[in-house]
Design an enzyme around this catalytic site. Sequence first.
Site, PDB file in Angstrom:
ATOM      1  N   ASP A 106       0.822  -1.210   0.000  1.00  0.00           N
ATOM      2  CA  ASP A 106       0.000   0.000   0.000  1.00  0.00           C
ATOM      3  C   ASP A 106       0.865   1.272   0.000  1.00  0.00           C
ATOM      4  OD1 ASP A 106      -2.425   1.356   0.083  1.00  0.00           O
ATOM      5  OD2 ASP A 106      -3.216   0.218   1.756  1.00  0.00           O
ATOM      6  N   ASP A 153      -9.890   3.805  -3.641  1.00  0.00           N
ATOM      7  CA  ASP A 153     -10.664   2.634  -3.225  1.00  0.00           C
ATOM      8  C   ASP A 153     -12.071   2.601  -3.817  1.00  0.00           C
ATOM      9  OD1 ASP A 153      -8.441   2.146  -1.783  1.00  0.00           O
ATOM     10  OD2 ASP A 153      -9.423   2.075   0.177  1.00  0.00           O
TER      11      ASP A 153
HETATM   12  C1  GLA Z   1      -5.940   1.386   1.359  1.00  0.00           C
HETATM   13  C2  GLA Z   1      -6.082   0.404   0.203  1.00  0.00           C
HETATM   14  C3  GLA Z   1      -7.211  -0.563   0.503  1.00  0.00           C
HETATM   15  C4  GLA Z   1      -6.928  -1.307   1.795  1.00  0.00           C
HETATM   16  C5  GLA Z   1      -6.700  -0.319   2.931  1.00  0.00           C
HETATM   17  C6  GLA Z   1      -6.192  -0.996   4.198  1.00  0.00           C
HETATM   18  O1  GLA Z   1      -7.061   2.204   1.466  1.00  0.00           O
HETATM   19  O2  GLA Z   1      -6.291   1.076  -1.000  1.00  0.00           O
HETATM   20  O3  GLA Z   1      -7.396  -1.471  -0.567  1.00  0.00           O
HETATM   21  O4  GLA Z   1      -5.790  -2.118   1.623  1.00  0.00           O
HETATM   22  O5  GLA Z   1      -5.748   0.682   2.583  1.00  0.00           O
HETATM   23  O6  GLA Z   1      -5.962  -0.103   5.238  1.00  0.00           O
END
Ligand code: GLA
Length: 402
Positions: free
Chosen positions: A149, A204
């Site tokens: 990430d 996301d």
């Molecule tokens: C980010 C990523 C998500 C998930 C969260 C976890 O937002 O884009 O897909 O992995 O972190 O905290």
Amino acid sequence: MKNKFLLVLALFFFTTLRAQKFEGLAMTPPMGWNSWNTFQTNINEKLVKETADKMVASGMKDAGYQYLVLDDGWMAMERDSDGNLVPDPKKFPHGMKELVDYVHSKGLKFGLYNCAGTKTCAGYPGTRGYEYQDARFYASLGIDYLKFDWCNTDGINAKEAYTTMSKALKKAGRPIVFSLCEWGTNKPWLWAENVGELWRTTGDISARFDGYLDHGTWKQSGVMPIVDLQQGLRKYAGPGHWNDPDMLEVGNGMTVNEDRAHFSLWCMLAAPLIAGNDITKMSKTTDDILTNKEVIAVDQDKAGYEGYKYKTMDSVEVYVKPLSNHNWAVCFLNRSDEPKTINFDWQNELISDTLSHETMDAKNTNYQLHDLWKKANIGDTKKPLKTTIEVHDVLMLELTGK
Ligand code: GLA
């Protein structure tokens, strides 16, 4: 002689540069399940085992889903005194290795999550400065997939950070699919082909068909805005290096039509198919969507071309994807809030793809039409296709030339 020497030198540099990541991983878009979309950090050993069991019993494994990936929240809040990551002992009382072995014993593969920054997005220990140590830890556990990430990365260079982790994984010696999750912020499609196997292209996803879920400082996108953002990126994807429009929200609250449309579009886009629902409790309808092998075959087509929007007709968008053997997948998407009737005369369409150099020319080839959701042959391209597409639904076809 001098030319030969230069050629050998050039070949040497070319192969060493290319050899940065493991070769031959994810030659079709990775398929699996990830804990985040449903469980966030509420994960534990029981959930993983039940999910693994259900991946087999539901037919998901048989349909091609392989990776069971634990997202954020699997770690304790601190590293140990030697700087090693520690799986949360309350959530995973038998440790992580036992769980990895359990998942492997089911014929599945195992993945974990961490972050290029100092902390993960949920505040657990990040990898910054520990890349090689963490890679050795993952290899010692026997994991097969790492999602990496981009939180808490102030001031660092994305290409360098992801390249360092990629090199660390390579050095640790175990082939691990490397999933870059930097949300498309630094255009990973321009530099990550040799760094990992997939890269997120957007922020996301959320389980809504259209629009956004606004959290103030950040927002989650529905399926439609994410699809729109893929435009122009298809030339960067192919076997071993995929655009990732984020994990699936099938079974997480959208209507059946919307779930079907979402899944179809991900397959048209040759996207990674990482389920994000609670598969231990999923309905038969959700299972049927996730395991439709004919639709999945479009995603997994070995030529690896990402599909694209060919045209829009009164809120019905037509997506096309060239497949192996000169076949085509064609997906009609009704984006509007009312049913739409289409009258699509194949004879008047000439679909010519400059990337694959494939052409769909119904004047010269008669294609058989196969409805991939109804699993039925519905005629050929001699006659116009007249049908109604329900609200937020799709008609997804495979065209086979003779
Ligand atoms: C980010 C990523 C998500 C998930 C969260 C976890 O937002 O884009 O897909 O992995 O972190 O905290």
